[in-house]
Design an enzyme around this catalytic site. Structure first.
Site, PDB file in Angstrom:
ATOM      1  N   CYS A  77       0.832  -1.212   0.000  1.00  0.00           N
ATOM      2  CA  CYS A  77       0.000   0.000   0.000  1.00  0.00           C
ATOM      3  C   CYS A  77       0.867   1.263   0.000  1.00  0.00           C
ATOM      4  O   CYS A  77       1.543   1.562   0.984  1.00  0.00           O
ATOM      5  CB  CYS A  77      -0.911  -0.033   1.226  1.00  0.00           C
ATOM      6  N   CYS A  80      -0.014   3.827   2.684  1.00  0.00           N
ATOM      7  CA  CYS A  80       0.446   3.341   3.998  1.00  0.00           C
ATOM      8  C   CYS A  80       1.916   3.702   4.214  1.00  0.00           C
ATOM      9  O   CYS A  80       2.310   4.080   5.325  1.00  0.00           O
ATOM     10  CB  CYS A  80       0.277   1.828   4.107  1.00  0.00           C
TER      11      CYS A  80
END
Length: 153
Positions: A77, A80
């Site tokens: 991600c 993230c």
């Protein structure tokens, strides 16, 4: 379990906080002595890694004395990875007022499902054993800190 970085060789070691008061933890790679784990964060000042198995003790039980912010993330991600340095800074600046933890959603599906995490990054804030706030998506450090500070007694 806390993750401690060896000061000699840089290897990451899992250290059980319950046994580290009885036995001095040592590095699994080089055998050097590790420092005592700090409460609420890994010894290197970064967020504590939590799993399905440790979530109840490391997050829910720990939130009775101070708020715990859990970062639900995944390795693949991009957003993230953008929020990770912000959480590292907040963990280093916590001064014991709160705890920062990280939960890899790919490796811990039970907890991810329990809290209905459908989008990452998702930040969950726990206080007194209960989920009290949720932040979805990338937010600036000031916004995350403000939401976290709302729950500090």
């Amino acid at each position: 379990m806390a993750i401690q970085v060896c000061p000699q060789c840089g290897a990451k070691n899992r250290v059980d906080e319950r046994t580290s008061t009885v036995m001095q933890p040592v590095c699994g790679k080089c055998g050097a002595r590790l420092s005592e784990p700090t409460s609420g964060a890994a010894a290197d000042g970064k967020p504590q890694i939590v799993t399905d198995a440790t979530f109840a003790s490391d997050v829910v039980a720990a939130s009775s004395s101070r708020p715990v912010l859990v970062d639900a993330w995944a390795e693949w991600c991009g957003p993230c990875r953008m929020v990770a340095p912000v959480l590292d800074q907040l963990a280093a600046e916590s001064g014991g007022r709160y705890k920062i933890a990280k939960l890899n959603v790919d490796e811990n599906p039970r907890t991810s499902s329990q809290f209905n995490i459908r989008s990452i990054p998702t930040l969950l804030i726990f206080k007194n054993g209960q989920l009290v706030d949720q932040i979805i998506g990338v937010q600036p450090k000031q916004a995350i800190a403000a939401r976290l500070n709302q729950h500090i007694s």
